[in-house]
Write a protein that holds these residues in place. Structure first.
Motif, PDB file in Angstrom:
ATOM      1  N   VAL A 210     -14.945  -7.704  -3.668  1.00 35.55           N
ATOM      2  CA  VAL A 210     -15.365  -6.960  -2.460  1.00 35.55           C
ATOM      3  C   VAL A 210     -14.579  -7.447  -1.247  1.00 35.55           C
ATOM      4  CG1 VAL A 210     -17.311  -6.456  -0.926  1.00 35.55           C
ATOM      5  CG2 VAL A 210     -17.666  -6.587  -3.405  1.00 35.55           C
ATOM      6  N   LEU A 211     -14.448  -8.762  -1.146  1.00 38.19           N
ATOM      7  CA  LEU A 211     -13.770  -9.319   0.029  1.00 38.19           C
ATOM      8  C   LEU A 211     -12.279  -9.022   0.037  1.00 38.19           C
ATOM      9  CD1 LEU A 211     -15.593 -12.758   0.405  1.00 38.19           C
ATOM     10  CD2 LEU A 211     -15.807 -10.750   1.868  1.00 38.19           C
ATOM     11  N   ILE A 212     -11.666  -9.110  -1.146  1.00 31.72           N
ATOM     12  CA  ILE A 212     -10.215  -8.830  -1.178  1.00 31.72           C
ATOM     13  C   ILE A 212      -9.964  -7.341  -0.904  1.00 31.72           C
ATOM     14  CG2 ILE A 212      -9.860  -8.359  -3.644  1.00 31.72           C
ATOM     15  CD1 ILE A 212      -7.332 -10.082  -3.438  1.00 31.72           C
ATOM     16  N   GLN A 213     -10.897  -6.525  -1.356  1.00 31.21           N
ATOM     17  CA  GLN A 213     -10.787  -5.084  -1.051  1.00 31.21           C
ATOM     18  C   GLN A 213     -10.901  -4.856   0.462  1.00 31.21           C
ATOM     19  OE1 GLN A 213     -10.037  -2.278  -2.306  1.00 31.21           O
ATOM     20  NE2 GLN A 213     -10.960  -0.819  -0.862  1.00 31.21           N
ATOM     21  N   GLN A 214     -11.852  -5.571   1.088  1.00 30.45           N
ATOM     22  CA  GLN A 214     -12.019  -5.432   2.548  1.00 30.45           C
ATOM     23  C   GLN A 214     -10.780  -5.925   3.294  1.00 30.45           C
ATOM     24  OE1 GLN A 214     -15.573  -7.567   3.591  1.00 30.45           O
ATOM     25  NE2 GLN A 214     -16.939  -5.916   2.926  1.00 30.45           N
ATOM     26  N   LYS A 215     -10.265  -7.031   2.782  1.00 32.61           N
ATOM     27  CA  LYS A 215      -9.185  -7.678   3.526  1.00 32.61           C
ATOM     28  C   LYS A 215      -7.817  -7.028   3.280  1.00 32.61           C
ATOM     29  CE  LYS A 215      -7.480 -12.254   4.700  1.00 32.61           C
ATOM     30  NZ  LYS A 215      -7.653 -13.699   4.534  1.00 32.61           N
ATOM     31  N   TYR A 216      -7.491  -6.795   2.010  1.00 36.87           N
ATOM     32  CA  TYR A 216      -6.144  -6.308   1.685  1.00 36.87           C
ATOM     33  C   TYR A 216      -6.124  -4.937   1.014  1.00 36.87           C
ATOM     34  CZ  TYR A 216      -4.788 -11.176   2.541  1.00 36.87           C
ATOM     35  OH  TYR A 216      -4.570 -12.393   3.115  1.00 36.87           O
ATOM     36  N   GLY A 217      -7.281  -4.349   0.833  1.00 39.96           N
ATOM     37  CA  GLY A 217      -7.360  -3.087   0.092  1.00 39.96           C
ATOM     38  C   GLY A 217      -6.443  -2.016   0.646  1.00 39.96           C
ATOM     39  N   ALA A 218      -6.500  -1.808   1.933  1.00 44.32           N
ATOM     40  CA  ALA A 218      -5.704  -0.741   2.543  1.00 44.32           C
ATOM     41  C   ALA A 218      -4.218  -1.000   2.359  1.00 44.32           C
ATOM     42  CB  ALA A 218      -6.039  -0.635   4.025  1.00 44.32           C
ATOM     43  N   TYR A 219      -3.821  -2.264   2.533  1.00 40.35           N
ATOM     44  CA  TYR A 219      -2.394  -2.574   2.420  1.00 40.35           C
ATOM     45  C   TYR A 219      -1.921  -2.445   0.975  1.00 40.35           C
ATOM     46  CZ  TYR A 219       2.059  -4.946   2.796  1.00 40.35           C
ATOM     47  OH  TYR A 219       3.392  -5.229   2.741  1.00 40.35           O
ATOM     48  N   LEU A 220      -2.745  -2.896   0.030  1.00 39.68           N
ATOM     49  CA  LEU A 220      -2.371  -2.780  -1.383  1.00 39.68           C
ATOM     50  C   LEU A 220      -2.216  -1.313  -1.773  1.00 39.68           C
ATOM     51  CD1 LEU A 220      -4.674  -5.542  -2.933  1.00 39.68           C
ATOM     52  CD2 LEU A 220      -2.201  -5.652  -2.616  1.00 39.68           C
ATOM     53  N   LEU A 221      -3.111  -0.498  -1.253  1.00 39.78           N
ATOM     54  CA  LEU A 221      -3.025   0.939  -1.549  1.00 39.78           C
ATOM     55  C   LEU A 221      -1.752   1.534  -0.954  1.00 39.78           C
ATOM     56  CD1 LEU A 221      -4.823   3.013  -3.002  1.00 39.78           C
ATOM     57  CD2 LEU A 221      -5.771   3.634  -0.785  1.00 39.78           C
ATOM     58  N   GLN A 222      -1.414   1.073   0.234  1.00 33.91           N
ATOM     59  CA  GLN A 222      -0.197   1.552   0.898  1.00 33.91           C
ATOM     60  C   GLN A 222       1.042   1.181   0.086  1.00 33.91           C
ATOM     61  OE1 GLN A 222       0.253   0.069   4.937  1.00 33.91           O
ATOM     62  NE2 GLN A 222       2.442   0.486   4.877  1.00 33.91           N
ATOM     63  N   VAL A 223       1.079  -0.042  -0.431  1.00 30.06           N
ATOM     64  CA  VAL A 223       2.220  -0.469  -1.241  1.00 30.06           C
ATOM     65  C   VAL A 223       2.253   0.319  -2.562  1.00 30.06           C
ATOM     66  CG1 VAL A 223       3.262  -2.414  -2.476  1.00 30.06           C
ATOM     67  CG2 VAL A 223       2.293  -2.760  -0.205  1.00 30.06           C
ATOM     68  N   ALA A 224       1.075   0.532  -3.120  1.00 29.82           N
ATOM     69  CA  ALA A 224       1.026   1.296  -4.375  1.00 29.82           C
ATOM     70  C   ALA A 224       1.610   2.688  -4.184  1.00 29.82           C
ATOM     71  CB  ALA A 224      -0.427   1.388  -4.857  1.00 29.82           C
ATOM     72  N   ARG A 225       1.416   3.244  -3.017  1.00 29.31           N
ATOM     73  CA  ARG A 225       1.961   4.596  -2.736  1.00 29.31           C
ATOM     74  C   ARG A 225       3.482   4.592  -2.720  1.00 29.31           C
ATOM     75  NH1 ARG A 225      -2.091   5.517   1.737  1.00 29.31           N
ATOM     76  NH2 ARG A 225      -3.905   6.313   0.653  1.00 29.31           N
ATOM     77  N   HIS A 226       4.090   3.422  -2.473  1.00 30.19           N
ATOM     78  CA  HIS A 226       5.558   3.360  -2.534  1.00 30.19           C
ATOM     79  C   HIS A 226       6.050   3.562  -3.964  1.00 30.19           C
ATOM     80  CE1 HIS A 226       5.583   0.599   1.270  1.00 30.19           C
ATOM     81  NE2 HIS A 226       5.426   1.864   1.569  1.00 30.19           N
ATOM     82  N   TYR A 227       5.237   3.112  -4.898  1.00 27.47           N
ATOM     83  CA  TYR A 227       5.668   3.191  -6.297  1.00 27.47           C
ATOM     84  C   TYR A 227       5.199   4.484  -6.971  1.00 27.47           C
ATOM     85  CZ  TYR A 227       6.102  -1.906  -5.629  1.00 27.47           C
ATOM     86  OH  TYR A 227       6.404  -3.152  -5.168  1.00 27.47           O
ATOM     87  N   LEU A 228       4.022   4.917  -6.595  1.00 26.11           N
ATOM     88  CA  LEU A 228       3.395   6.037  -7.302  1.00 26.11           C
ATOM     89  C   LEU A 228       3.055   7.141  -6.305  1.00 26.11           C
ATOM     90  CD1 LEU A 228       0.912   3.742  -9.204  1.00 26.11           C
ATOM     91  CD2 LEU A 228       2.953   4.775 -10.214  1.00 26.11           C
ATOM     92  N   GLU A 229       3.273   8.362  -6.716  1.00 25.04           N
ATOM     93  CA  GLU A 229       3.044   9.462  -5.790  1.00 25.04           C
ATOM     94  C   GLU A 229       1.589   9.922  -5.797  1.00 25.04           C
ATOM     95  OE1 GLU A 229       5.741  12.643  -6.246  1.00 25.04           O
ATOM     96  OE2 GLU A 229       7.500  11.407  -5.837  1.00 25.04           O
TER      97      GLU A 229
END
Lengths: 245, 195
Positions: B29-48
């Protein structure tokens, strides 16, 4: 090299390089934020400078009592802009022609605007409709004359020599001008058109008679007109009198 | 990254790692709160596909859960990004295969793959490891800005426009700079006998 091997190799890069990337990224975020603030401040400063300079320019123009002086008159002119005198006129002025001298020629004019302005600023209240100035052998343009008046050229404020075209009635028509016995006597003796009054502000300070004598009205000793202790005065023809400060 | 910076003020990485070690699901839960948005943003670089990205993110959390413990990462975000990249690349490769193979056939192959999937050959693994080591050495010798550009572009697959915007320069400058870095890297790898 196979694409897959390269992709895997990149994935296997050392973790400290990734950490370094995030550190640099944070620095870049701070730098971008700082740059944004600096650009914002620079923009505000530029607007302020433009506003100040603009308002100063407007102030400089509006100070001239509503008369917008042409751009070339915002600095002191070094050359006259009016037409040059004719040979005869020049010859008439030559005795008094010297640097920084102002010669005023008084003529009739039908232009009440010009007369109004000049009468006020040159302390003419009435009786004269038009003033034409000559300096160093050239007529001053009206712009140049206006510049001199508006910028308080002392010679214009202090010494005016003019010819009356309204003989005998001139002095009484000048508001605030003392009409003492001396002047009355002079006016009785000479035709008004032959007298040149020297003003100090609105007051007649002296009168110049055709014989070249300067009659001080405040009781000082009369002086020959060409003595240079205070004024040098010359008659320049029937309807022109010149003076030098 | 702004999200990450903001979140850093809330919970420290050490606290989250401690929760992972304590097998406390609050860590996710905490890592999702803290880095979730950024991880999702990076994932979008790889996957459409957005669903693929979310799936990639979830898989990353699961991989983190499995990896910590025994691992105790020094930098949680960098560690998470490395895992996310691997997960994303696997998904990307998988989707590439799907795009050239009929849907039903894909299902068949995936079914077969679960049983017959072999590991990467030892030689390939060795070569990839050697190249990774050589690139790491090469990058450490580069200026900070070049290092940043290389990682951003080739590790995180950041679009050039985003990179140019972050660096405050034009796209053309970024392209030119990346080309210079690649040329130098090629020369380095050739000297190492890896090309």
């Amino acid at each position: 090299m196979k694409q897959e091997i390269l992709t895997d190799a990149i994935s296997e890069l050392d973790e400290d390089l990734i950490v370094d990337y995030f550190d640099t990224r944070i620095k870049l975020e701070h730098w971008k934020s700082w740059r944004k603030k600096v650009l914002h401040c620079a923009a505000v400063a530029a607007v302020l400078v433009v506003a100040v300079v603009g308002s100063m320019s407007l102030l400089r123009d509006t100070k001239n009592r509503g008369y917008l002086a042409p751009a070339h008159l915002t600095t002191k002119p070094v050359q006259r802009t009016g037409k040059p005198l004719t040979e005869e006129e020049l010859a008439a002025f030559l005795p008094a022609a010297k640097e920084d001298a102002i010669y005023l020629l008084l003529n009739h004019s039908d232009d009440p605007t010009v007369a109004g302005l000049q009468a006020k600023d040159l302390h003419f209240s009435n009786g004269f409709h038009h003033v034409q100035a000559v300096e160093s052998g050239n007529y001053l343009s009206q712009d140049h004359l206006q510049y001199l008046v508006l910028h308080g050229r002392k010679v214009l404020g202090r010494l005016l020599i003019f010819r009356s075209d309204d003989s005998g009635e001139l002095v009484s028509q000048i508001e605030g001008a003392p009409c003492d016995d001396r002047l009355t006597e002079l006016l009785r003796k000479y035709d008004g058109s032959e007298l040149a009054m020297i003003y100090f502000g609105p007051f007649v300070e002296a009168a110049l008679t055709p014989d070249g004598v300067l009659h001080y009205l405040n009781g000082d000793t009369d002086l020959p007109a060409q003595s240079d202790d205070y004024y040098e005065l010359f008659f320049t023809g029937d309807n022109c009198i010149t003076g030098i400060d | 990254m702004k999200h990450a910076e903001r979140a850093q003020n809330e919970t420290s990485d050490e606290e989250i790692i401690a929760l992972f070690w304590a097998r406390d699901e609050q860590a996710i839960v905490l890592i999702q709160q803290k880095y979730g948005a950024y991880l999702l943003q990076v994932a979008r670089h790889y996957l459409e596909n957005r669903e693929d990205c979310e799936e990639c993110q979830s898989s990353t959390y699961l991989a983190l859960w499995n990896a910590i413990p025994p691992t105790r990462p020094e930098n949680l975000l960098a560690f998470a990004i490395r895992i996310l990249r691997r997960v994303a690349i696997n998904q990307w490769r998988s989707s590439q295969r799907k795009s050239v193979v009929p849907k039903e056939m894909t299902v068949c192959i995936e079914e077969l793959q679960t049983d017959l999937k072999g590991e990467e050959s030892t030689e390939e693994q060795f070569i990839a490891g050697e190249i990774a080591r050589a690139i790491s050495v090469f990058l450490r010798k580069q200026p900070s800005k070049d290092r940043y550009m290389f990682i951003a572009r080739y590790y995180l697959a950041e679009p050039v426009e985003e990179l140019a915007n972050n660096l405050g320069c034009s796209n053309a400058t970024v392209y030119r700079k990346l080309e210079q870095i690649r040329t130098k890297l090629k020369s380095e790898l050739e000297q190492e006998g890896l090309l």
